[in-house]
Design an enzyme around this catalytic site. Structure first.
Site, PDB file in Angstrom:
ATOM      1  N   LYS A  98       0.155   4.244  -0.258  1.00  0.00           N
ATOM      2  CA  LYS A  98      -0.460   5.459   0.317  1.00  0.00           C
ATOM      3  C   LYS A  98      -0.174   6.652  -0.595  1.00  0.00           C
ATOM      4  O   LYS A  98      -0.059   6.485  -1.808  1.00  0.00           O
ATOM      5  CB  LYS A  98       0.012   5.676   1.759  1.00  0.00           C
TER       6      LYS A  98
ATOM      7  N   ASN B 297       0.877  -1.179   0.000  1.00  0.00           N
ATOM      8  CA  ASN B 297       0.000   0.000   0.000  1.00  0.00           C
ATOM      9  C   ASN B 297       0.911   1.226   0.000  1.00  0.00           C
ATOM     10  O   ASN B 297       1.481   1.567   1.029  1.00  0.00           O
ATOM     11  CB  ASN B 297      -0.897  -0.034   1.246  1.00  0.00           C
TER      12      ASN B 297
HETATM   13  P1  PGA Z   1       2.466   0.219   7.649  1.00  0.00           P
HETATM   14  O1  PGA Z   1       1.054   0.497   6.945  1.00  0.00           O
HETATM   15  O2  PGA Z   1       2.990  -1.085   7.102  1.00  0.00           O
HETATM   16  O3  PGA Z   1       3.322   1.376   7.281  1.00  0.00           O
HETATM   17  O4  PGA Z   1       2.202   0.133   9.111  1.00  0.00           O
HETATM   18  C1  PGA Z   1       0.156  -0.536   6.671  1.00  0.00           C
HETATM   19  C2  PGA Z   1      -1.108   0.036   6.083  1.00  0.00           C
HETATM   20  O5  PGA Z   1      -1.583   1.066   6.558  1.00  0.00           O
HETATM   21  O6  PGA Z   1      -1.684  -0.545   5.131  1.00  0.00           O
END
Ligand code: PGA
Length: 252
Positions: free
Chosen positions: A12, A10
């Site tokens: 983001k 992901n």
């Molecule tokens: P992270 O995010 O691995 O940076 O904790 C996971 C997510 O929000 O999908």
């Protein structure tokens, strides 16, 4: 039944034309050296769907998106429809990520409607559920995730067998604080039971864990019987880390 592992990145709101090309080239090189034992996907920001689709063409990595409109089409300024995602070759799309629930007020019913809209267009919704730290400390974890998943199952009916689910405890996302394999397994087992109870065909939907999964902790999490994969944020932006997580599915 042995379910194939599924590792999804992901991204983001990160990336750029050059950074995406570099990241995917490094990941592609790594996967050519060692073919993955799992399915792999990346969920990228909307403007990069076309670029990433091209970069992934002919390879093993599947294209994903991070959000979708619950509406089919029309006067919804700023929204992206499931039909549009499908046109760009999107196979998976996150719905109900905790950042959407928290910062964009996405309620359970909206998340369910988005999942339904995606299925109409042949895209797999990755339904994200998870409790906050306060909810965990109040002993509400099971009730919260059951409510979040329940809203989706109620709307989808027999189509529930076509989704994937990601359990992402909010307190573990981007914090470096991962759920222990036992904590995660416990919630996954409850989600599995809920899925099976709602729709017998849904007993084997992929259940991913997310929340600070990284190269060091992935193998232990992925070895749990009801953890079928990972939804990876920060570590998906670093090719060596993402490749190590993918590689940890080889021994499972
Ligand atoms: P992270 O995010 O691995 O940076 O904790 C996971 C997510 O929000 O999908």
């Amino acid at each position: 039944m042995k379910r194939q592992k599924f590792i999804a990145g992901n991204w983001k709101m990160n990336g750029g034309l050059q950074a995406n090309a570099e990241l995917l080239s490094a990941i592609g090189e790594g996967l050519r050296a060692q073919a993955p034992a799992c399915r792999v996907a990346v969920a990228v920001p909307m403007p990069y769907l076309a670029q990433v689709r091209q970069l992934l063409a002919g390879g093993a990595i599947e294209l994903g998106a991070q959000d979708v409109s619950r509406h089919e089409k029309g006067a919804f300024t700023g929204e992206t429809s499931a039909a549009m995602l499908a046109e760009f070759g999107v196979r998976h799309c996150l719905v109900g990520h905790s950042e959407r629930r928290q910062y964009h007020g996405e309620a359970d019913a909206v998340v369910a409607a988005k999942a339904q809209r995606l299925l109409v267009h042949g895209i797999t919704p990755i339904v994200c559920v998870g409790e906050t730290l306060g909810e965990r400390e109040a002993g509400q974890t099971d009730a919260v995730v059951a409510r979040q998943l329940g809203a989706v199952l109620a709307l989808l009916g027999s189509d529930a067998a076509r989704i994937a689910v990601a359990y992402e405890p909010v307190w573990a996302i981007g914090t470096g604080r991962t759920a222990t394999p036992e904590q995660a397994q416990q919630v996954h087992a409850a989600l599995r039971a809920q899925l099976a109870g709602a729709q017998p065909g849904a007993a084997n939907v992929p259940l991913l864990y997310g929340g600070s999964m990284n190269a060091a902790n992935a193998a232990d999490l992925l070895a749990q019987p009801d953890i079928d994969g990972g939804l990876i944020g920060g570590a998906a932006l670093k090719a060596p880390d993402f490749l190590k997580i993918i590689g940890s599915t080889h021994d499972l």
